[in-house]
Motif scaffolding. Structure first.
Motif, mmCIF file in Angstrom:
data_model
loop_
_atom_site.group_PDB
_atom_site.id
_atom_site.type_symbol
_atom_site.label_atom_id
_atom_site.label_comp_id
_atom_site.label_asym_id
_atom_site.label_seq_id
_atom_site.Cartn_x
_atom_site.Cartn_y
_atom_site.Cartn_z
ATOM 1 N N LEU A 43 0.811 -1.213 0.000
ATOM 2 C CA LEU A 43 0.000 0.000 0.000
ATOM 3 C C LEU A 43 0.851 1.272 0.000
ATOM 4 N N HIS A 44 2.177 1.094 -0.047
ATOM 5 C CA HIS A 44 3.108 2.234 -0.011
ATOM 6 C C HIS A 44 2.827 3.111 1.211
ATOM 7 N N GLN A 48 3.359 7.462 -0.039
ATOM 8 C CA GLN A 48 2.204 7.457 -0.940
ATOM 9 C C GLN A 48 2.572 8.078 -2.293
ATOM 10 N N ASP A 51 4.968 5.086 -6.884
ATOM 11 C CA ASP A 51 4.845 4.586 -8.248
ATOM 12 C C ASP A 51 4.149 5.604 -9.151
ATOM 13 N N ILE A 158 -3.028 2.859 -4.617
ATOM 14 C CA ILE A 158 -1.701 3.424 -4.867
ATOM 15 C C ILE A 158 -1.653 4.189 -6.188
ATOM 16 N N GLN A 160 -1.837 3.235 -9.239
ATOM 17 C CA GLN A 160 -0.927 2.609 -10.201
ATOM 18 C C GLN A 160 -1.512 2.719 -11.610
ATOM 19 N N TYR A 317 -0.560 -6.025 -6.849
ATOM 20 C CA TYR A 317 -1.516 -5.279 -7.678
ATOM 21 C C TYR A 317 -1.538 -5.776 -9.122
#
Length: 427
Positions: A43-44, A48, A51, A158, A160, A317
């Protein structure tokens, strides 16, 4: 009233999937309802947007005379100032197309704006998928899989870019099944390559299914869009990273990489044995994908499964890429519609075993910076919980192909020997 009840009962899985997708979005946007399902690393928790910001960082640097990698300008300026950000590895064209509009917003606004754009894009393409196959018996379950796959929450949270690949992959599959223009299919194939080059794995399936024109168009477009940046050397970072990834023999494992390959490397099994297993798996994917009796969508499914199990850097993910191929196979392939297969498909939609490990505090450490994360044993259970249902589903949908394929290959070999005896070409 009776009509409304009939309508709801008929499409209950679609409404349920849409509701779950909306909950994912609300949780990622504000409430954090589903954060306990995933590790802090995935979940970083510490950083945050690490990525996400690589693309607007790269676009910002490029338009200010810097590198698409996103390194700070000579004066130290970057787009996402104060954020920990990975170096950009995405294709230059994709970086500029996606990153440039985001520069109009502040970093925080851009992070959440991209989340909203993905939601709208995903729902629009899902609606198109539903309309294209609305008469199929299992369209409800297929749409549910597209919207309710738990790994999607992680990808949304996240911000992505994997969902863009998934959407283009779904559109490509629709084009293949509906026999749409090969020019359009080639454009879609190119778009998947521009987002992430895992589409290289689909080459064998597409060529064996006589989609040569589609492949040629896709590869040529990709080469042109890459070559444009090659002229001034601005895509050297991309080509370097691409060659590194294709030739990589990484054995990375705990706690972020979720692959069968990483799991095998965490056991006493020798490296040469793992290499053999990898090679055999690839050979089987290519073999079954080449059979005429195997539908093109099933061939694509096998390629995605191989990628998720044996590519060296697969984060949780990235398991969202299962959703579009499974959804398409559900409406096209009877072997995906059996009771066993449907049960296994629903298991692939669940989060990993981490949710139970975290709830019961089994082999899980909570860090103030990185959040909760499992130890090696917990990570192994996580991988088994993700890989297990997919491998069982693969066995289930291939079971009826094994015996016919063996007989066909045996007959083919006999005919080949007769031809050789007649022509006396080989020994």
């Amino acid at each position: 009233m009776h009509t409304y009840v009939q309508h709801f009962m008929r499409y209950k899985l679609i409404y349920l999937g849409a509701f779950i997708q909306l909950l994912y979005f609300i949780s990622a946007f504000h409430t954090g309802w589903f954060t306990s399902l995933f590790t802090g690393y995935s979940l970083h928790h510490c950083c945050q947007g690490m990525d996400f910001y690589q693309i607007p960082n790269g676009a910002y640097a490029y338009w200010h005379g810097g590198s698409l990698v996103g390194t700070p300008l000579p004066n130290g300026a970057v787009y996402a100032s104060g954020h920990v950000v990975n170096s950009n590895v995405y294709h230059p064209f994709f970086t500029l197309v996606v990153g440039t509009p985001l520069l109009l917003l502040s970093p925080t606004q851009a992070f959440y704006a991209w989340m909203i754009v993905k939601l709208l894009f995903t729902l629009a393409v899902t609606a198109y998928f539903f309309w294209s196959f609305r008469k199929e018996k299992y369209i409800g379950l297929a749409v549910f899989v597209l919207l309710a796959n738990a790994s999607q929450y992680l990808e949304i949270a996240i911000s992505q870019f994997q969902s863009v690949l998934n959407v283009f992959l779904l559109l490509l599959l629709i084009a293949l099944v509906k026999n749409q223009s090969e020019r359009w299919g080639g454009v879609l194939y190119c778009l998947t390559l521009l987002v992430k080059p895992i589409g290289i794995l689909w080459l064998g399936v597409l060529l064996c299914k006589h989609r040569c024109k589609l492949v040629l168009i896709g590869i040529c477009l990709f080469a042109v869009l890459t070559g444009v940046f090659l002229i001034n050397g601005s895509d050297s970072y991309y080509l370097s990273n691409l060659s590194t990834r294709l030739l990589s023999t990484s054995t990375d494992g705990p706690v972020q990489i979720i692959t069968l390959r990483a799991l095998l490397y965490s056991t006493p099994l020798p490296g040469i044995a793992i290499t053999v297993i990898d090679g055999m798996a690839l050979a089987l994917v290519l073999f079954f994908g080449s059979l005429k009796r195997v539908h093109v969508t099933k061939g694509m499914f096998l390629a995605v499964v191989y990628y998720l199990c044996f590519y060296d850097l697969v984060y949780e993910y990235q398991w969202t890429s299962l959703a579009p191929v499974i959804a398409m196979c559900l409406v096209c392939c009877p072997e995906f519609q059996t009771r066993l297969s449907r049960c296994l498909i629903l298991l692939t939609c669940l989060p990993s075993a981490f949710v139970l490990l975290n709830y019961w505090h089994i082999n899980v450490t909570v860090d103030s910076i990185y959040g909760p994360y499992p130890g090696t044993l917990g990570w192994q259970w996580m991988v088994v919980s993700k890989v297990g249902p997919v491998l069982l589903l693969t066995i289930s949908v291939l079971a009826k192909d094994v015996v016919p394929a063996y007989k066909e290959v045996k007959t083919f070999w006999k005919v080949l020997r007769k031809v050789n005896r007649s022509m006396e070409v080989f020994g």
